[in-house]
Design an enzyme around this catalytic site. Structure first.
Site, mmCIF file in Angstrom:
data_model
loop_
_atom_site.group_PDB
_atom_site.id
_atom_site.type_symbol
_atom_site.label_atom_id
_atom_site.label_comp_id
_atom_site.label_asym_id
_atom_site.label_seq_id
_atom_site.Cartn_x
_atom_site.Cartn_y
_atom_site.Cartn_z
ATOM 1 N N VAL A 174 7.721 -5.777 -13.489
ATOM 2 C CA VAL A 174 7.870 -6.066 -14.928
ATOM 3 C C VAL A 174 7.300 -7.453 -15.252
ATOM 4 O O VAL A 174 6.530 -7.632 -16.199
ATOM 5 C CB VAL A 174 9.360 -5.978 -15.361
ATOM 6 C CG1 VAL A 174 9.571 -6.575 -16.734
ATOM 7 C CG2 VAL A 174 9.828 -4.534 -15.340
ATOM 8 N N ARG B 177 5.984 -1.437 -4.084
ATOM 9 C CA ARG B 177 6.683 -0.387 -3.324
ATOM 10 C C ARG B 177 7.712 -1.022 -2.382
ATOM 11 O O ARG B 177 7.580 -2.184 -1.996
ATOM 12 C CB ARG B 177 5.677 0.438 -2.507
ATOM 13 C CG ARG B 177 4.873 -0.366 -1.451
ATOM 14 C CD ARG B 177 5.526 -0.234 -0.072
ATOM 15 N NE ARG B 177 4.909 -1.050 0.963
ATOM 16 C CZ ARG B 177 5.355 -2.238 1.336
ATOM 17 N NH1 ARG B 177 6.364 -2.809 0.725
ATOM 18 N NH2 ARG B 177 4.787 -2.894 2.344
ATOM 19 N N ARG C 227 1.680 -5.901 -5.351
ATOM 20 C CA ARG C 227 0.248 -6.189 -5.190
ATOM 21 C C ARG C 227 -0.360 -6.471 -6.559
ATOM 22 O O ARG C 227 -0.136 -5.705 -7.508
ATOM 23 C CB ARG C 227 -0.409 -4.968 -4.558
ATOM 24 C CG ARG C 227 -1.832 -5.140 -4.181
ATOM 25 C CD ARG C 227 -2.284 -3.949 -3.353
ATOM 26 N NE ARG C 227 -1.686 -3.927 -2.036
ATOM 27 C CZ ARG C 227 -1.544 -2.818 -1.297
ATOM 28 N NH1 ARG C 227 -1.932 -1.650 -1.751
ATOM 29 N NH2 ARG C 227 -1.003 -2.896 -0.098
ATOM 30 N N LYS D 42 -9.046 -11.450 8.416
ATOM 31 C CA LYS D 42 -8.501 -10.922 9.667
ATOM 32 C C LYS D 42 -9.613 -10.308 10.515
ATOM 33 O O LYS D 42 -10.673 -9.961 9.999
ATOM 34 C CB LYS D 42 -7.444 -9.867 9.359
ATOM 35 C CG LYS D 42 -6.110 -10.467 8.955
ATOM 36 C CD LYS D 42 -5.013 -9.439 9.140
ATOM 37 C CE LYS D 42 -3.660 -10.072 9.200
ATOM 38 N NZ LYS D 42 -2.608 -9.099 9.494
ATOM 39 N N LYS E 49 7.614 -1.038 12.404
ATOM 40 C CA LYS E 49 7.257 -2.465 12.456
ATOM 41 C C LYS E 49 8.287 -3.276 13.250
ATOM 42 O O LYS E 49 7.929 -4.198 13.977
ATOM 43 C CB LYS E 49 7.095 -3.024 11.041
ATOM 44 C CG LYS E 49 6.311 -4.316 10.999
ATOM 45 C CD LYS E 49 5.736 -4.568 9.627
ATOM 46 C CE LYS E 49 4.947 -5.861 9.574
ATOM 47 N NZ LYS E 49 4.259 -6.031 8.293
ATOM 48 N N LYS F 116 9.040 -0.653 1.330
ATOM 49 C CA LYS F 116 8.490 -0.082 2.568
ATOM 50 C C LYS F 116 9.308 1.140 2.985
ATOM 51 O O LYS F 116 10.541 1.067 3.031
ATOM 52 C CB LYS F 116 8.562 -1.162 3.652
ATOM 53 C CG LYS F 116 7.525 -1.054 4.749
ATOM 54 C CD LYS F 116 7.645 -2.265 5.677
ATOM 55 C CE LYS F 116 6.564 -2.275 6.714
ATOM 56 N NZ LYS F 116 5.228 -2.458 6.159
ATOM 57 N N GLU G 281 6.974 -9.911 -0.427
ATOM 58 C CA GLU G 281 5.571 -10.298 -0.229
ATOM 59 C C GLU G 281 4.756 -9.933 -1.475
ATOM 60 O O GLU G 281 4.841 -8.812 -1.972
ATOM 61 C CB GLU G 281 4.988 -9.586 0.988
ATOM 62 C CG GLU G 281 3.544 -9.985 1.265
ATOM 63 C CD GLU G 281 2.964 -9.310 2.503
ATOM 64 O OE1 GLU G 281 2.909 -9.963 3.560
ATOM 65 O OE2 GLU G 281 2.576 -8.128 2.408
HETATM 66 P P1 0O2 Z 1 2.008 -1.225 4.677
HETATM 67 O O1 0O2 Z 1 3.215 -1.334 3.863
HETATM 68 O O2 0O2 Z 1 1.794 0.161 5.168
HETATM 69 O O3 0O2 Z 1 0.794 -1.813 4.006
HETATM 70 P P2 0O2 Z 1 0.769 -7.465 10.679
HETATM 71 O O4 0O2 Z 1 1.506 -6.234 10.227
HETATM 72 O O5 0O2 Z 1 1.164 -7.965 12.023
HETATM 73 O O6 0O2 Z 1 -0.732 -7.321 10.517
HETATM 74 P P3 0O2 Z 1 2.435 -9.391 9.241
HETATM 75 O O7 0O2 Z 1 2.658 -10.550 10.141
HETATM 76 O O8 0O2 Z 1 3.582 -8.493 8.998
HETATM 77 O O9 0O2 Z 1 1.099 -8.609 9.669
HETATM 78 O O10 0O2 Z 1 2.061 -9.922 7.846
HETATM 79 P P4 0O2 Z 1 0.721 -9.850 7.070
HETATM 80 O O11 0O2 Z 1 -0.414 -10.266 7.889
HETATM 81 O O12 0O2 Z 1 0.994 -10.647 5.834
HETATM 82 O O13 0O2 Z 1 0.514 -8.291 6.763
HETATM 83 C C1 0O2 Z 1 1.416 -7.508 6.097
HETATM 84 C C2 0O2 Z 1 0.715 -6.490 5.219
HETATM 85 O O14 0O2 Z 1 -0.601 -6.928 4.861
HETATM 86 C C3 0O2 Z 1 0.455 -5.160 5.889
HETATM 87 O O15 0O2 Z 1 1.578 -4.357 5.814
HETATM 88 C C4 0O2 Z 1 -0.684 -4.583 5.030
HETATM 89 O O16 0O2 Z 1 -0.218 -4.148 3.776
HETATM 90 C C5 0O2 Z 1 -1.510 -5.827 4.822
HETATM 91 N N1 0O2 Z 1 -2.477 -5.969 5.914
HETATM 92 C C6 0O2 Z 1 -2.511 -6.928 6.838
HETATM 93 N N2 0O2 Z 1 -3.553 -6.764 7.668
HETATM 94 C C7 0O2 Z 1 -4.217 -5.666 7.255
HETATM 95 C C8 0O2 Z 1 -5.400 -4.975 7.706
HETATM 96 O O17 0O2 Z 1 -6.078 -5.349 8.663
HETATM 97 N N3 0O2 Z 1 -5.765 -3.855 6.991
HETATM 98 C C9 0O2 Z 1 -5.060 -3.409 5.916
HETATM 99 N N4 0O2 Z 1 -5.493 -2.306 5.304
HETATM 100 N N5 0O2 Z 1 -3.944 -4.033 5.490
HETATM 101 C C10 0O2 Z 1 -3.524 -5.143 6.134
HETATM 102 P P5 0O2 Z 1 1.843 -3.148 6.831
HETATM 103 O O18 0O2 Z 1 2.992 -3.491 7.693
HETATM 104 O O19 0O2 Z 1 0.588 -2.735 7.508
HETATM 105 O O20 0O2 Z 1 2.402 -2.019 5.963
#
Ligand code: 0O2
Length: 206
Positions: free
Chosen positions: A19, A43, A75, A110, A53, A45, A137
């Site tokens: 919002v 969303r 986002r 990354k 995770k 998770k 986040e």
């Molecule tokens: P979801 O909800 O399915 O998107 P890590 O999970 O170890 O890479 P960390 O330390 O939890 O990272 O935190 P970070 O780096 O802030 O990343 C958290 C979220 O950022 C991820 O959530 C993704 O949404 C996004 N993200 C980070 N790296 C990548 C990547 O290489 N590719 C894509 N497509 N998204 C990324 P989750 O857990 O993947 O879940």
């Protein structure tokens, strides 16, 4: 673990943030005819992803609230790279939450090719038992970065995190192509925005 009760304040935070951020977009549109925010999504998770995770990062149940920082996620998708930093500064100066960590995956992309700016915030939410501080986040990225991340995320799901090297190499090239497009668009940003202003004011006059 009663997941429904545990996740309730996280849903509340996602709804409130959506919002507020959509409100910023509306205010920009109203006052300037251009919004640095294209759209906002959010969303909680899914439980299966939380469990996966926790397992992958060896996070014990009693550390979940501090160490799993993206249970509540929103986002913000922008048109231009500059818009990301504009939004970032506005979010950092707000008084309704505290930024506790910043991850600039634009300046430091990354290994996968992923680019986005992540803010980890502490958000005070009112519950019927009083105030709770919830970690959330906020991901801020351009539409090109979002297109890439969405596709890469689907492939990761399909290959269960083990994307074949050939596909990974293509994804890295695609990430650079997406970023080149962002850079090219930035160079003609003023012209694009002027065109959009003309379009919007013509639409309002009809
Ligand atoms: P979801 O909800 O399915 O998107 P890590 O999970 O170890 O890479 P960390 O330390 O939890 O990272 O935190 P970070 O780096 O802030 O990343 C958290 C979220 O950022 C991820 O959530 C993704 O949404 C996004 N993200 C980070 N790296 C990548 C990547 O290489 N590719 C894509 N497509 N998204 C990324 P989750 O857990 O993947 O879940």
């Amino acid at each position: 673990m009663d997941w429904k009760t545990f996740l309730a304040p996280y849903s509340q935070v996602v709804e409130e943030l959506k919002v507020k951020l959509r409100g910023m977009r509306a205010q920009f549109e109203h006052e300037t005819n251009h919004s640095p925010i294209e759209f906002v999504t959010g969303r909680v998770k899914p439980i299966s992803s939380i469990k996966e995770k926790m397992h992958r990062k060896s996070i014990p149940l009693d550390k979940i609230e501090t160490d799993l920082q993206d249970i509540a996620g929103v986002r913000v998708v922008c048109q231009f790279v500059d818009d990301i930093y504009d939004i970032l500064n506005r979010l950092k100066s707000r008084n309704d939450f505290k930024v506790i960590e910043e991850r600039d995956y634009i300046k430091n992309k990354k290994e996968s090719g992923y680019r986005s700016y992540h803010l980890i915030i502490e958000y005070p939410v009112e519950t019927i038992h009083g105030e709770r501080k919830i970690i959330a986040e906020i991901q801020i990225r351009t539409m090109a970065m979002n297109f890439w991340a969405t596709n890469e995320h689907s492939l990761n799901y399909k290959y269960e995190g083990q994307i074949p090297e050939k596909v990974q190499a293509r994804l890295k090239r695609a990430a650079e192509a997406a970023f080149s497009m962002d850079e090219e668009m930035s160079k003609i940003k003023d012209e694009i925005q002027e065109a959009q202003r003309i379009y919007h004011s013509n639409k309002q006059n009809h």
